[in-house]
Design a protein around this motif. Structure first.
Motif, PDB file in Angstrom:
ATOM      1  N   SER A 100      10.651  -0.829  -6.938  1.00  0.00           N
ATOM      2  CA  SER A 100      10.370  -1.931  -6.008  1.00  0.00           C
ATOM      3  C   SER A 100       9.405  -1.489  -4.914  1.00  0.00           C
ATOM      4  CB  SER A 100      11.658  -2.524  -5.434  1.00  0.00           C
ATOM      5  OG  SER A 100      12.550  -1.512  -5.117  1.00  0.00           O
ATOM      6  N   LEU A 101       9.559  -0.242  -4.449  1.00  0.00           N
ATOM      7  CA  LEU A 101       8.623   0.249  -3.431  1.00  0.00           C
ATOM      8  C   LEU A 101       7.190   0.226  -3.963  1.00  0.00           C
ATOM      9  CD1 LEU A 101      10.371   3.380  -1.892  1.00  0.00           C
ATOM     10  CD2 LEU A 101       9.432   1.449  -0.623  1.00  0.00           C
ATOM     11  N   TRP A 102       7.024   0.729  -5.200  1.00  0.00           N
ATOM     12  CA  TRP A 102       5.667   0.844  -5.743  1.00  0.00           C
ATOM     13  C   TRP A 102       5.066  -0.527  -6.060  1.00  0.00           C
ATOM     14  CZ3 TRP A 102       1.486   3.216  -5.460  1.00  0.00           C
ATOM     15  CH2 TRP A 102       0.475   3.037  -6.398  1.00  0.00           C
ATOM     16  N   THR A 103       5.863  -1.428  -6.633  1.00  0.00           N
ATOM     17  CA  THR A 103       5.300  -2.739  -6.965  1.00  0.00           C
ATOM     18  C   THR A 103       4.924  -3.482  -5.679  1.00  0.00           C
ATOM     19  OG1 THR A 103       7.545  -3.599  -7.208  1.00  0.00           O
ATOM     20  CG2 THR A 103       6.395  -3.031  -9.238  1.00  0.00           C
ATOM     21  N   ARG A 104       5.728  -3.300  -4.629  1.00  0.00           N
ATOM     22  CA  ARG A 104       5.418  -3.944  -3.350  1.00  0.00           C
ATOM     23  C   ARG A 104       4.154  -3.338  -2.725  1.00  0.00           C
ATOM     24  NH1 ARG A 104       9.870  -2.828   0.189  1.00  0.00           N
ATOM     25  NH2 ARG A 104      11.231  -3.008  -1.584  1.00  0.00           N
ATOM     26  N   GLN A 105       4.060  -2.010  -2.766  1.00  0.00           N
ATOM     27  CA  GLN A 105       2.913  -1.350  -2.117  1.00  0.00           C
ATOM     28  C   GLN A 105       1.612  -1.573  -2.878  1.00  0.00           C
ATOM     29  OE1 GLN A 105       3.628   2.864  -1.414  1.00  0.00           O
ATOM     30  NE2 GLN A 105       5.587   2.452  -0.424  1.00  0.00           N
ATOM     31  N   SER A 106       1.690  -1.648  -4.207  1.00  0.00           N
ATOM     32  CA  SER A 106       0.462  -1.655  -5.019  1.00  0.00           C
ATOM     33  C   SER A 106       0.088  -3.040  -5.526  1.00  0.00           C
ATOM     34  CB  SER A 106       0.658  -0.749  -6.240  1.00  0.00           C
ATOM     35  OG  SER A 106       1.672  -1.303  -7.073  1.00  0.00           O
ATOM     36  N   ARG A 116       2.822  11.453  -5.494  1.00  0.00           N
ATOM     37  CA  ARG A 116       2.727  11.074  -4.083  1.00  0.00           C
ATOM     38  C   ARG A 116       4.019  10.414  -3.634  1.00  0.00           C
ATOM     39  NH1 ARG A 116       0.544   6.551  -1.792  1.00  0.00           N
ATOM     40  NH2 ARG A 116      -0.344   5.796  -3.757  1.00  0.00           N
ATOM     41  N   ILE A 154       6.232   7.900  -1.861  1.00  0.00           N
ATOM     42  CA  ILE A 154       5.990   6.522  -1.423  1.00  0.00           C
ATOM     43  C   ILE A 154       7.125   5.969  -0.568  1.00  0.00           C
ATOM     44  CG2 ILE A 154       4.351   5.863  -3.238  1.00  0.00           C
ATOM     45  CD1 ILE A 154       6.722   4.702  -4.823  1.00  0.00           C
ATOM     46  N   GLY A 155       8.179   6.751  -0.377  1.00  0.00           N
ATOM     47  CA  GLY A 155       9.242   6.274   0.495  1.00  0.00           C
ATOM     48  C   GLY A 155      10.514   7.085   0.339  1.00  0.00           C
TER      49      GLY A 155
END
Ligand SMILES: CC(C)(COP(=O)(O)OP(=O)(O)OC[C@H]1O[C@@H](n2cnc3c(N)ncnc32)[C@H](O)[C@@H]1OP(=O)(O)O)[C@@H](O)C(=O)NCCC(=O)NCCS
Length: 170
Positions: free
Chosen positions: A75-81, A145, A147-148
């Motif tokens: 969820s972090l990656w889909t939100r950030q990217s 990297r 991401i959170g």
């Protein structure tokens, strides 16, 4: 001793891989959930592909690429990217038995999983417990990297801190 190699997981590897996992749990406390049913944990329905490291017909390491299943890293990656869930997969179930470490098997397993994902247009993410410092060094050395951060809940109300990573872009 035969030099270790990394190859695709086969059904016949299941008992040996489960035994290796039980050993890693005893030495490193991985996975934190415990290993009550190691075979079920390894053969989760979410597994898209998996590989073992073996030497002298013994499984000494493992990694899997898995479909997303509620991981915070996803969820972090889909939100950030802005990437869709369909283009993301999770690297997991990574371990090497203690006596086989520091021969770059962890690195080979990671590179094998990454090559598989890149060939399918999937970006890999993962969650790692903050306590698993050797794994964190490996990911950062390979260019993953952070991401959170998150909290991993497990068992009977237990929790531990975790970090989320994304693989380098291909
Ligand atoms: C994380 C883990 C898979 C790494 O496995 P590994 O096979 O030892 O990984 P590598 O050999 O690629 O790298 C480990 C270290 O050996 C070093 N190394 C690699 N090849 C080497 C060689 N030929 N000679 C000396 N050192 C070497 C690496 O530089 C690295 O050094 P570092 O510890 O200072 O960072 C292993 O420690 C493990 O199973 N840990 C417990 C489970 C776990 O935490 N899993 C991850 C959950 S998310």
């Amino acid at each position: 001793m035969e030099s270790p190699r990394v190859r695709p997981f086969e059904e016949a590897d299941l008992p040996g891989t489960a035994a290796a996992l039980v050993e890693v749990h005893a030495t490193d406390g991985y996975p934190v959930e415990g290993v009550a049913d190691p075979e079920a944990w390894l053969r989760s329905d979410d597994v898209l592909a998996s590989w073992v490291a073996e030497a002298d017909d013994q499984v000494i390491g493992h990694v899997a690429v898995m479909s997303p299943n509620g991981e915070d890293a996803v969820s972090l990656w889909t939100r950030q990217s802005g990437e869709s869930h369909e283009r993301v997969a999770v690297l997991g179930r990574l371990f090497v038995t203690k006596s086989a470490r520091k021969q770059a098997l962890g690195e080979k397993l990671m590179r094998t999983a990454t090559t598989y994902a890149q060939a399918r247009g999937l970006r890999l993410v993962l969650d790692v417990m903050t306590k698993d410092t050797a794994a964190i060094r490996l990911y950062e050395r390979l260019g993953w990297r952070r991401i959170g951060e998150t909290t991993h809940h497990y068992g009977d109300g237990q929790q531990t801190s975790a970090l989320c990573y994304v693989s380098p872009s291909s």
